[in-house]
Enzyme design. Sequence first.
Site, PDB file in Angstrom:
ATOM      1  N   VAL A  51     -21.245  37.063  79.151  1.00 57.58           N
ATOM      2  CA  VAL A  51     -21.074  38.398  78.567  1.00 57.58           C
ATOM      3  C   VAL A  51     -19.748  38.973  79.055  1.00 57.58           C
ATOM      4  O   VAL A  51     -19.651  40.135  79.428  1.00 57.58           O
ATOM      5  CB  VAL A  51     -22.250  39.336  78.913  1.00 57.58           C
ATOM      6  CG1 VAL A  51     -22.270  40.530  77.969  1.00 57.58           C
ATOM      7  CG2 VAL A  51     -23.574  38.603  78.803  1.00 57.58           C
ATOM      8  N   VAL A  85     -15.337  37.907  75.423  1.00 50.88           N
ATOM      9  CA  VAL A  85     -15.766  37.402  74.116  1.00 50.88           C
ATOM     10  C   VAL A  85     -17.251  37.656  73.891  1.00 50.88           C
ATOM     11  O   VAL A  85     -17.671  38.054  72.804  1.00 50.88           O
ATOM     12  CB  VAL A  85     -15.445  35.894  73.984  1.00 50.88           C
ATOM     13  CG1 VAL A  85     -16.005  35.348  72.687  1.00 50.88           C
ATOM     14  CG2 VAL A  85     -13.943  35.666  74.071  1.00 50.88           C
ATOM     15  N   VAL A 137      -9.667  28.028  68.016  1.00 48.93           N
ATOM     16  CA  VAL A 137      -8.247  27.992  67.615  1.00 48.93           C
ATOM     17  C   VAL A 137      -7.891  29.262  66.844  1.00 48.93           C
ATOM     18  O   VAL A 137      -8.524  29.568  65.835  1.00 48.93           O
ATOM     19  CB  VAL A 137      -7.946  26.764  66.720  1.00 48.93           C
ATOM     20  CG1 VAL A 137      -6.460  26.692  66.411  1.00 48.93           C
ATOM     21  CG2 VAL A 137      -8.420  25.470  67.371  1.00 48.93           C
ATOM     22  N   ASP A 146      -3.062  25.309  76.943  1.00 50.38           N
ATOM     23  CA  ASP A 146      -3.964  25.955  75.978  1.00 50.38           C
ATOM     24  C   ASP A 146      -3.580  25.580  74.542  1.00 50.38           C
ATOM     25  O   ASP A 146      -4.438  25.218  73.736  1.00 50.38           O
ATOM     26  CB  ASP A 146      -3.892  27.478  76.177  1.00 50.38           C
ATOM     27  CG  ASP A 146      -4.689  28.224  75.137  1.00 50.38           C
ATOM     28  OD1 ASP A 146      -5.928  28.210  75.209  1.00 50.38           O
ATOM     29  OD2 ASP A 146      -4.060  28.808  74.223  1.00 50.38           O
ATOM     30  N   LYS A 205      -5.673  23.272  71.561  1.00 49.00           N
ATOM     31  CA  LYS A 205      -5.881  23.678  70.169  1.00 49.00           C
ATOM     32  C   LYS A 205      -5.256  22.674  69.212  1.00 49.00           C
ATOM     33  O   LYS A 205      -5.845  22.318  68.183  1.00 49.00           O
ATOM     34  CB  LYS A 205      -5.299  25.075  69.955  1.00 49.00           C
ATOM     35  CG  LYS A 205      -6.034  26.157  70.757  1.00 49.00           C
ATOM     36  CD  LYS A 205      -5.224  27.454  70.807  1.00 49.00           C
ATOM     37  CE  LYS A 205      -5.922  28.530  71.619  1.00 49.00           C
ATOM     38  NZ  LYS A 205      -5.020  29.675  71.920  1.00 49.00           N
ATOM     39  N   GLY A 212      -8.377  38.126  71.826  1.00 47.50           N
ATOM     40  CA  GLY A 212      -8.997  39.444  71.769  1.00 47.50           C
ATOM     41  C   GLY A 212     -10.498  39.338  71.647  1.00 47.50           C
ATOM     42  O   GLY A 212     -11.024  38.356  71.142  1.00 47.50           O
TER      43      GLY A 212
END
Lengths: 435, 435
Positions: free
Chosen positions: B11, B14, B132, B201, B205, B302
Site C-alpha cells: 500500500v 502505487v 512500462v 530501469d 522495460k 506516478g
Amino acid sequence: MNPIKVGLLGVGVVGSGTFNVLKRNQEEIRGRAGRGIEIVMVAARDVARAKAIVGDDVDVVNDPLLVVNHPDIEIVVEVIGGCTVAKDLVLKAIANGKHVATANKALLAEHGGEIFAAARERSVAVAFEGAVAVSIPIIKALREGLSGNRIEWVAGIINGTTNFILSEMRDKGLAFDVVLKEAQRLGYAESDPTFDIEGIDAAHKATLLAAIAFGIPVQFDKAHVEGITRLDQADIANAERLGYRIKLLGIAKRTDAGIELRVHPALVPARRLIANVEGSMNAVMVKSDAAGVTMYYGAGAGSEQTASAVIADLIDITRLATAQHEHRVPYLAFQPHAMAQTPILPMAEIRTGYYLRIQVRDQPGVLADITRILAGHGISIDGMQQKAPAERERTEIIMLTHQTREKNILAAIADMEALSTVPAPVTMLRVEELA
Amino acid sequence: MNPIKVGLLGVGVVGSGTFNVLKRNQEEIRGRAGRGIEIVMVAARDVARAKAIVGDDVDVVNDPLLVVNHPDIEIVVEVIGGCTVAKDLVLKAIANGKHVATANKALLAEHGGEIFAAARERSVAVAFEGAVAVSIPIIKALREGLSGNRIEWVAGIINGTTNFILSEMRDKGLAFDVVLKEAQRLGYAESDPTFDIEGIDAAHKATLLAAIAFGIPVQFDKAHVEGITRLDQADIANAERLGYRIKLLGIAKRTDAGIELRVHPALVPARRLIANVEGSMNAVMVKSDAAGVTMYYGAGAGSEQTASAVIADLIDITRLATAQHEHRVPYLAFQPHAMAQTPILPMAEIRTGYYLRIQVRDQPGVLADITRILAGHGISIDGMQQKAPAERERTEIIMLTHQTREKNILAAIADMEALSTVPAPVTMLRVEELA
C-alpha cells in the site's frame, strides 16, 4: 485447430491491403492469435480485378450475399464504405451470427445504434479499430487501455487530408485552393474532397470517440461540424505570430452541463506536441483523471495502415470467439510454441550512427590522420565541426558518422587514441535517426 | 453478479493510488467491466498506515500470505516491487490459481520466464501494463493493437527521471550533479537514484518491450545498459548545435543477424516529435511493416498514473476470467445498461477561448467601442495586436479572449458588426489550450 474463415466485402484500397498483410504476416499472426486467420471468399464489383489481387486460392464472387450467407465464414470484413449497401450487408451478416470487422466510420457514426443493438442480440462482435486514425490503436486505448479512468476530454487531429492542407498552407504560405489541388494531385485528397474538407469525416470519428469515452450513444446528428474551407491564410499567419498553430480538431469534452462534441479549426499552442503533428499524420490526445494526458500518433489513412487495424480486430475476435486459455492474449504476445529463438546481438554487432568529440593538439595533419583512420575502418563522415580552441594548444573536433557497426567505431577510436596528437579519451555517443 | 475480489500486496505509492482510483471510479469501472472490482484485503508492513488509507471496510493484514492464500480472492495485485519477497508471493499466488496484475518491471525482466511458465501451467493471467510507461497502454498497443504487424523496431523514452535530468541540463545548461539534486528535491529521483540514472530501469522495460515485439523470451542479462552519468554538458550543447537532442533511449530492433537490445543516451534529430518529449514524460515509438511509425506519449510514473494501468489489467482479467458475451469488451466501451444519457450540448453552450480578427476603420474610439462590447458580454481579453493598415483607412485588430461561452462571443461579434466603424464581418476562430 483449423484457421478461422473470413469473408471480405470489397477489394479496394483497404480490402487489398488487408488481404496482402494478412497473407504476408500469416505466420506471425498465427503465433499471436493462436489460430490461423484465412480469407476464403471475397466479394468485388470487378471480379477479374479482384482475382488478380487475391489469386486462385480464394473464391471471388460478385454477389456479396454469398459471403454474408456462407455457412463456414465466421467473420465478415466490411470495407465497401458508405451507408447503403454496407449497412444492409453488415446487418445481414450479424443476423447470420457472424462477427463483423469494419473500417466504416460513416456507417457506425450514423447507424451505430441500430448495428450494435443487432450485434448484441446475436452475441457477435462488431469491431471498428479501423474507423478512427487507422494506424493508431486508439479505440483499444480508450476502451481498454484507459478503462480505469474517468475520461475528461479527447481532442484529435483525425483527418489527414485537412492536416496536410493546413501544414502546407502554413509552411508555404499558400492559399487553400492551391494546396487542395496539390493534395489531390498527390492522392491526399479525393477528387470530391467534401467529406474531408468540410469536417464530416472528422465528425464521424469524433462521434465514435465521444461514445466510447463517455458511454453515450453514437449521435452524429448532434455534432457541430465545421471544416477548413473558409480559413483565411491571414489567420494562419496571425496564429503563428501569436505562438499558435491552426489545426482541425475533433473534440469530445465532458462538462457539468453535458458533452461538447465538435469539429472545427482551432488555435493550439505551438509548444504542444500535437501542434507539431504535420502533413497527413493523425494524433489523438486524451485527458483522463488517473493517467493524465496521454497522446497517440500515427498515420490516419492508407491501405496497409488501415489493414493493421482491421487485422488487429480479426485477431481480437479470433482470440475471444474461442475463449479457452490458449486463445487469450499470450503473456508475451506470442503463443509459447511460436516464440522465436532469435539471438540478442552483442553490442559490437549493432549498427547505428555515431557522434564523436575528439580533443586534439592543434598541429598540422591531425585531421588527415583522423579521417584516414575512419576511412580505414570503412566509416564515412556525415558532418564535422571544429571548435575554437578552449586551451591554446588544443582544439575539439566534433564529428557525425553514417551508420556503421559498433566494433568498427570502437576500433577507430582505439586507433585515434593511440595518436600522439589525441591526448584525451574520445567521447562517443550513438545517433538514432528514428526515421 | 458479485464483484470480483482482489487482494492488494503493498500500500505504498502505487498501491494507495490503485485503491483510491478503483474506489473513486467504481461506477464507471463496473459499467465498463460488466462486474464490480473490489479490493477486499491488503497486506502492508505498516498496518496502521494502511488502515488510514483503505478505511474500515477492507481487511488489512501484515502477512501477505493471507492475501495470496485467501480462498475468495481471484486476482492478486503485486505492487511491493523488487525481486525477492515479490517473486515468492507472485509464484505462490499463481500456484494457488489466482490471476496476477503487477507493475514490477524488475521482477518480470529478470524472472519473467519462470513466472510466465508457472502462470501458463495454472492457466492464470499475469498482466503487467503498469510495468512500462505507466500511463500509456503500450503493452496493449504492441501485444494487441499492432498484432497484425511485423514489428521492426521499438524506441522509447521509458525513464522519466533521466528525461527530466536531460531536459533540465539542456534547458538550463546545468551540470548533471546539480540537476540530479534538483530532481531529488522535486521527487523525480529517488534518494538512491542508481536504477534510474544508470539505465537499469529503462533496460528492464526495454527487455519486456523486446519480448512482446519480437516473440522472444525476456533476457535482461543480454541487454546493453548504459546510463547518463557520464554525459558531458558539452555534448548536450554540441548536439543542440547540430540539430539534435540527447535522450536516453531504450531500443529493441530486429535485424537480419538478430535483435539489438540496448539502453544508452542517443542523439535524436530535434525535428522528431519524440525529441520534444520533455521533463518526466515518456514516449514510445514503434515502427512496424503495415502501420508504419506510431508513437505513444504520457506520464511514465506516478501514483494514479500507474493505477490507471493496473486497473486496466484488472478490468481485462475480469472480462476474460468470465468469458460470456457480456464480459467481452462492450462495443461502445460500457455495458448497455451503464450507458449514460448525458446530453450533447448545443454549440452556443460550449466554453473555449476565441481568436477574433476585426477589420476597423482607423478612427478614434474604435478600440474603446470594441473592448466595451466584450466587457459588456463578460468576455476578458487575453492578448491583442493591432496590425499596420493594409489599406489606408482600415486597420485590423487581432484579439485572443479568455474562455467564455460561445453564445457570449457570438453576441459580442453581432454588436461589433453593428458598429459603423466595423465595415466587414469579424473572423472568429476557437482557441484550444489542450493543457
